[in-house]
Design an enzyme around this catalytic site. Sequence first.
Site, PDB file in Angstrom:
ATOM      1  N   GLU A  85      84.429 151.685  15.076  1.00  0.00           N
ATOM      2  CA  GLU A  85      84.227 150.923  16.341  1.00  0.00           C
ATOM      3  C   GLU A  85      82.764 151.236  17.003  1.00  0.00           C
ATOM      4  OE1 GLU A  85      88.766 151.307  17.382  1.00  0.00           O
ATOM      5  OE2 GLU A  85      87.465 152.696  18.573  1.00  0.00           O
ATOM      6  N   CYS A 106      85.614 161.979  11.759  1.00  0.00           N
ATOM      7  CA  CYS A 106      84.684 163.020  12.029  1.00  0.00           C
ATOM      8  C   CYS A 106      85.239 164.373  11.411  1.00  0.00           C
ATOM      9  CB  CYS A 106      84.447 163.429  13.502  1.00  0.00           C
ATOM     10  SG  CYS A 106      83.333 164.690  13.646  1.00  0.00           S
ATOM     11  N   CYS A 110      87.037 168.356  16.883  1.00  0.00           N
ATOM     12  CA  CYS A 110      87.219 168.918  18.351  1.00  0.00           C
ATOM     13  C   CYS A 110      88.704 168.555  18.736  1.00  0.00           C
ATOM     14  CB  CYS A 110      86.214 168.268  19.132  1.00  0.00           C
ATOM     15  SG  CYS A 110      84.663 168.562  18.591  1.00  0.00           S
ATOM     16  N   CYS A 113      89.262 165.316  20.776  1.00  0.00           N
ATOM     17  CA  CYS A 113      88.717 164.036  20.441  1.00  0.00           C
ATOM     18  C   CYS A 113      89.422 163.065  19.655  1.00  0.00           C
ATOM     19  CB  CYS A 113      87.332 164.305  19.953  1.00  0.00           C
ATOM     20  SG  CYS A 113      86.574 162.894  19.198  1.00  0.00           S
ATOM     21  N   GLU A 158      79.746 162.764  13.591  1.00  0.00           N
ATOM     22  CA  GLU A 158      78.749 163.854  13.866  1.00  0.00           C
ATOM     23  C   GLU A 158      77.484 163.219  13.114  1.00  0.00           C
ATOM     24  OE1 GLU A 158      78.029 166.219  15.903  1.00  0.00           O
ATOM     25  OE2 GLU A 158      75.897 166.368  14.615  1.00  0.00           O
ATOM     26  N   SER A 189      73.402 162.151  19.655  1.00  0.00           N
ATOM     27  CA  SER A 189      74.323 163.233  20.257  1.00  0.00           C
ATOM     28  C   SER A 189      74.984 163.962  19.269  1.00  0.00           C
ATOM     29  CB  SER A 189      75.384 162.616  21.239  1.00  0.00           C
ATOM     30  OG  SER A 189      76.426 163.724  21.579  1.00  0.00           O
ATOM     31  N   SER A 212      76.355 168.385  22.855  1.00  0.00           N
ATOM     32  CA  SER A 212      77.598 168.364  23.302  1.00  0.00           C
ATOM     33  C   SER A 212      78.145 169.791  23.287  1.00  0.00           C
ATOM     34  CB  SER A 212      78.923 167.846  22.495  1.00  0.00           C
ATOM     35  OG  SER A 212      78.578 166.304  22.336  1.00  0.00           O
ATOM     36  N   HIS A 214      80.039 171.727  26.110  1.00  0.00           N
ATOM     37  CA  HIS A 214      81.256 171.937  26.877  1.00  0.00           C
ATOM     38  C   HIS A 214      81.750 173.517  27.353  1.00  0.00           C
ATOM     39  CE1 HIS A 214      81.284 168.014  25.196  1.00  0.00           C
ATOM     40  NE2 HIS A 214      81.881 168.394  23.752  1.00  0.00           N
ATOM     41  N   ASN A 292      88.544 162.246  29.295  1.00  0.00           N
ATOM     42  CA  ASN A 292      89.421 161.111  28.836  1.00  0.00           C
ATOM     43  C   ASN A 292      90.800 161.316  28.115  1.00  0.00           C
ATOM     44  OD1 ASN A 292      87.769 159.138  30.193  1.00  0.00           O
ATOM     45  ND2 ASN A 292      86.440 159.406  28.583  1.00  0.00           N
ATOM     46  N   CYS A 334      84.267 157.723  25.917  1.00  0.00           N
ATOM     47  CA  CYS A 334      84.035 159.080  25.097  1.00  0.00           C
ATOM     48  C   CYS A 334      85.241 159.397  24.441  1.00  0.00           C
ATOM     49  CB  CYS A 334      83.183 159.854  26.023  1.00  0.00           C
ATOM     50  SG  CYS A 334      81.590 159.464  26.390  1.00  0.00           S
TER      51      CYS A 334
HETATM   52  N1  SAH Z   1      79.946 163.901  17.319  1.00  0.00           N
HETATM   53  C1  SAH Z   1      78.928 163.710  18.257  1.00  0.00           C
HETATM   54  C2  SAH Z   1      78.836 162.415  18.844  1.00  0.00           C
HETATM   55  C3  SAH Z   1      80.159 161.658  19.070  1.00  0.00           C
HETATM   56  S1  SAH Z   1      81.156 162.384  20.089  1.00  0.00           S
HETATM   57  C4  SAH Z   1      79.191 165.101  19.470  1.00  0.00           C
HETATM   58  O1  SAH Z   1      80.340 165.525  19.504  1.00  0.00           O
HETATM   59  O2  SAH Z   1      78.301 165.096  20.333  1.00  0.00           O
HETATM   60  C5  SAH Z   1      80.571 161.792  21.726  1.00  0.00           C
HETATM   61  C6  SAH Z   1      80.670 162.517  22.732  1.00  0.00           C
HETATM   62  O3  SAH Z   1      82.110 162.325  23.434  1.00  0.00           O
HETATM   63  C7  SAH Z   1      80.545 164.084  22.930  1.00  0.00           C
HETATM   64  O4  SAH Z   1      79.920 164.532  23.750  1.00  0.00           O
HETATM   65  C8  SAH Z   1      82.244 164.597  22.852  1.00  0.00           C
HETATM   66  O5  SAH Z   1      82.416 165.746  23.266  1.00  0.00           O
HETATM   67  C9  SAH Z   1      82.664 163.416  24.042  1.00  0.00           C
HETATM   68  N2  SAH Z   1      84.000 163.263  23.970  1.00  0.00           N
HETATM   69  C10 SAH Z   1      85.004 163.371  22.771  1.00  0.00           C
HETATM   70  N3  SAH Z   1      86.151 163.216  23.238  1.00  0.00           N
HETATM   71  C11 SAH Z   1      86.242 163.104  24.387  1.00  0.00           C
HETATM   72  C12 SAH Z   1      87.335 162.961  25.483  1.00  0.00           C
HETATM   73  N4  SAH Z   1      88.497 162.754  25.312  1.00  0.00           N
HETATM   74  N5  SAH Z   1      86.986 162.929  26.713  1.00  0.00           N
HETATM   75  C13 SAH Z   1      85.745 162.730  27.149  1.00  0.00           C
HETATM   76  N6  SAH Z   1      84.573 162.864  26.106  1.00  0.00           N
HETATM   77  C14 SAH Z   1      84.993 163.305  25.105  1.00  0.00           C
HETATM   78 FE1  SF4 Z   2      83.489 164.878  15.698  1.00  0.00          FE
HETATM   79 FE2  SF4 Z   2      81.997 164.519  18.140  1.00  0.00          FE
HETATM   80 FE3  SF4 Z   2      84.638 164.024  18.067  1.00  0.00          FE
HETATM   81 FE4  SF4 Z   2      83.883 166.601  17.878  1.00  0.00          FE
HETATM   82  S1  SF4 Z   2      83.449 165.064  19.756  1.00  0.00           S
HETATM   83  S2  SF4 Z   2      85.233 165.474  16.581  1.00  0.00           S
HETATM   84  S3  SF4 Z   2      82.025 166.510  16.574  1.00  0.00           S
HETATM   85  S4  SF4 Z   2      83.046 162.720  17.035  1.00  0.00           S
END
Ligand code: SAH
Ligand code: SF4
Length: 340
Positions: A85, A106, A110, A113, A158, A189, A212, A214, A292, A334
């Site tokens: 996507e 990925c 996390c 996510c 990632e 990112s 990222s 957190h 989210n 996100c």
């Molecule tokens: N893997 C990379 C880029 C993709 S994730 C990274 O982690 O930076 C993009 C962003 O979305 C990251 O900052 C991640 O922490 C955030 N993200 C992931 N799941 C989320 C959620 N459920 N609510 C808000 N932000 C989220």
């Molecule tokens: Fe991968 Fe980024 Fe999602 Fe973490 S937040 S699982 S690094 S896409």
Amino acid sequence: MDLKKLSIFLKENDIPAFRLNQVRDAVYKNFAASWDEIPVLPAALRDRLRHGIHIHSVDTLDTLVSKKRDAIKFCFGLKDGLKIESVLLKLMSEKWSLCVSTQVGCPVRCPFCATGKKGLKRNLSPDEISDQFLAAAHYLKTRGTQKIGSVILMGMGEPFLNYDSVAEAMRTMADPELIGLGQRHISVSTAGHVPGIRRFAKDFPQCNLAISLHAAEDRLRTDLVPLNRTYPLPQLAKALKDYIFSTKRRVFVEYVLFEGVNNSRTQVARLNAWLRTVAAPKYFVVNIIPYNRTGGPYKAPTRERVKLFAELLEATGIEVTIRKSMGEDIEGACGQLAGK
Ligand code: SAH
Ligand code: SF4
């Protein structure tokens, strides 16, 4: 598109080389997505190309427009049947920003996510990354709306775990003969992949880096971002310090807020203290992202609690922005990208 393959095809079929430039301009400058949209080519040649060469390595399966019309999600099919996507977002400016994927799934996993839930299927090729731009630009062109002004590699995956392909796709996006976005309009990112940050500082000193974070304490950060086990906070701090020293650029820090997990006053103080071990406050913009929902145990803080966290952090002298959630109604916000 695969220009190498096209070039070989033209040679093998005794077609003059200037056709390559005509196709390249039509695809990268005018966003043609089918051979019929390139009328400078003779019809017979278009016929042969149609059977030999795909213009895009991604096919648009579905597009969803958010109610406020400020987000458009694309579901793309890859040639092996997997799906990814991308999301177009109307951020501050009139132009669109495109958030592109770099992997199918990925491996970092996390727990909050949606992309990480299923682990890694495979890396994307350079074309599969840059063609997301071409397909989205084609969509906008056919609807006559504003152009894409910037790209953020912040979709599924990632980026630094697929460094070589990501770097090649970024060169395609920055190359004036191809997509031609300036490096300053391209952002990456990362979840904190230290070797990737070091390579990025050398290879793309003009592009933007987002981390990222957190959490600014190792135990909690390892729970939230398992990559922290491999590259804990002191290592990350050193890499960012070197990045800022060599590029003189600001770093964007993403901080997803979870109620009762990482949003206390103590955690504001920890974040401020950790950032100061890296560099002066003027080198950071902290982007607060209210969580989210993706299922699971986490909760988003109330709007007041988000504001409080932002104000407390701002009071320490750091620039703070609160990301307004966009595209939640189309699961394009996100962390909601799952390639369903
Ligand atoms: N893997 C990379 C880029 C993709 S994730 C990274 O982690 O930076 C993009 C962003 O979305 C990251 O900052 C991640 O922490 C955030 N993200 C992931 N799941 C989320 C959620 N459920 N609510 C808000 N932000 C989220
Ligand atoms: Fe991968 Fe980024 Fe999602 Fe973490 S937040 S699982 S690094 S896409």
